[in-house]
Design a protein around this motif. Structure first.
Motif, PDB file in Angstrom:
ATOM      1  N   LEU A   1      -6.474   2.908  -0.995  1.00 21.59           N
ATOM      2  CA  LEU A   1      -6.930   3.742   0.110  1.00 21.59           C
ATOM      3  C   LEU A   1      -8.158   3.162   0.816  1.00 21.59           C
ATOM      4  O   LEU A   1      -8.320   3.333   2.019  1.00 21.59           O
ATOM      5  CB  LEU A   1      -7.245   5.156  -0.387  1.00 21.59           C
ATOM      6  CG  LEU A   1      -6.045   5.988  -0.824  1.00 21.59           C
ATOM      7  CD1 LEU A   1      -6.512   7.289  -1.462  1.00 21.59           C
ATOM      8  CD2 LEU A   1      -5.107   6.251   0.339  1.00 21.59           C
ATOM      9  N   LYS A   2      -9.009   2.470   0.070  1.00 22.55           N
ATOM     10  CA  LYS A   2     -10.249   1.951   0.655  1.00 22.55           C
ATOM     11  C   LYS A   2     -10.145   0.507   1.129  1.00 22.55           C
ATOM     12  O   LYS A   2     -11.026   0.047   1.839  1.00 22.55           O
ATOM     13  CB  LYS A   2     -11.388   2.086  -0.344  1.00 22.55           C
ATOM     14  CG  LYS A   2     -11.750   3.524  -0.613  1.00 22.55           C
ATOM     15  CD  LYS A   2     -13.026   3.624  -1.371  1.00 22.55           C
ATOM     16  CE  LYS A   2     -13.358   5.082  -1.542  1.00 22.55           C
ATOM     17  NZ  LYS A   2     -14.715   5.391  -1.269  1.00 22.55           N
TER      18      LYS A   2
ATOM     19  N   ARG B   1       0.833  -1.208   0.000  1.00 22.82           N
ATOM     20  CA  ARG B   1       0.000   0.000   0.000  1.00 22.82           C
ATOM     21  C   ARG B   1       0.868   1.258   0.000  1.00 22.82           C
ATOM     22  O   ARG B   1       0.610   2.200  -0.744  1.00 22.82           O
ATOM     23  CB  ARG B   1      -0.898  -0.027   1.235  1.00 22.82           C
ATOM     24  CG  ARG B   1      -1.791   1.137   1.374  1.00 22.82           C
ATOM     25  CD  ARG B   1      -2.589   1.023   2.657  1.00 22.82           C
ATOM     26  NE  ARG B   1      -3.374   2.210   2.840  1.00 22.82           N
ATOM     27  CZ  ARG B   1      -4.553   2.246   3.393  1.00 22.82           C
ATOM     28  NH1 ARG B   1      -5.089   1.150   3.848  1.00 22.82           N
ATOM     29  NH2 ARG B   1      -5.198   3.369   3.516  1.00 22.82           N
TER      30      ARG B   1
END
Length: 141
Positions: free
Chosen positions: A103-104, A47
């Motif tokens: 991000l989610k 990420r």
């Protein structure tokens, strides 16, 4: 000036390709071939690297369009037109979608959706990336 922009464009392309293709393939490997207990740690690591990928992509677009507007600015040159179309209509939306997914993705279900996205998109990124590279090197049309 042109060679300086080209140099930074190429460095940005290398950084972007390394972070998008290699890390996507690594995530596919870790998710579907080598299942271990460190999935969450590796996902957090990946990420963070997606932010690096997005940064390099912005640089690629910035330096590429700078070279075009400062030195070419001719949409009659087909190989440049194809590179710009692929970059802005294929790569850019995928990079934004990748960033949104990252991000989610904070639950197992969202990770699974993201995994499917990565599996689908990584081969296409490599294929279109090689196409753009071919156009840049050989300028065939």
């Amino acid at each position: 000036m042109y060679l300086t922009l080209k140099y930074f464009h190429l460095i940005s392309v290398i950084g972007w390709i390394a972070s998008s293709s290699s890390l996507g393939l690594f995530l596919m490997y870790k998710t579907f071939i080598l299942k271990d207990k460190n999935q969450q740690i590796e996902r957090r690591f990946y990420r963070n690297l997606v932010f690096l990928e997005f940064f390099f992509f912005i640089l690629v677009i910035t330096f590429g369009l700078s070279m075009f507007f400062l030195f070419y600015f001719d949409f009659k040159i087909l190989w440049i037109k194809l590179k710009i179309i692929i970059a802005l209509l294929f790569f850019a939306p995928l990079e934004v979608l990748n960033l949104v997914f990252v991000l989610k993705s904070n639950t197992y279900e969202l990770y699974k959706r993201y995994d499917k996205f990565v599996i689908f998109i990584t081969p296409l990124l490599i294929l279109f990336g090689l196409t753009v590279f071919y156009l840049a090197v050989f300028k065939p049309i």
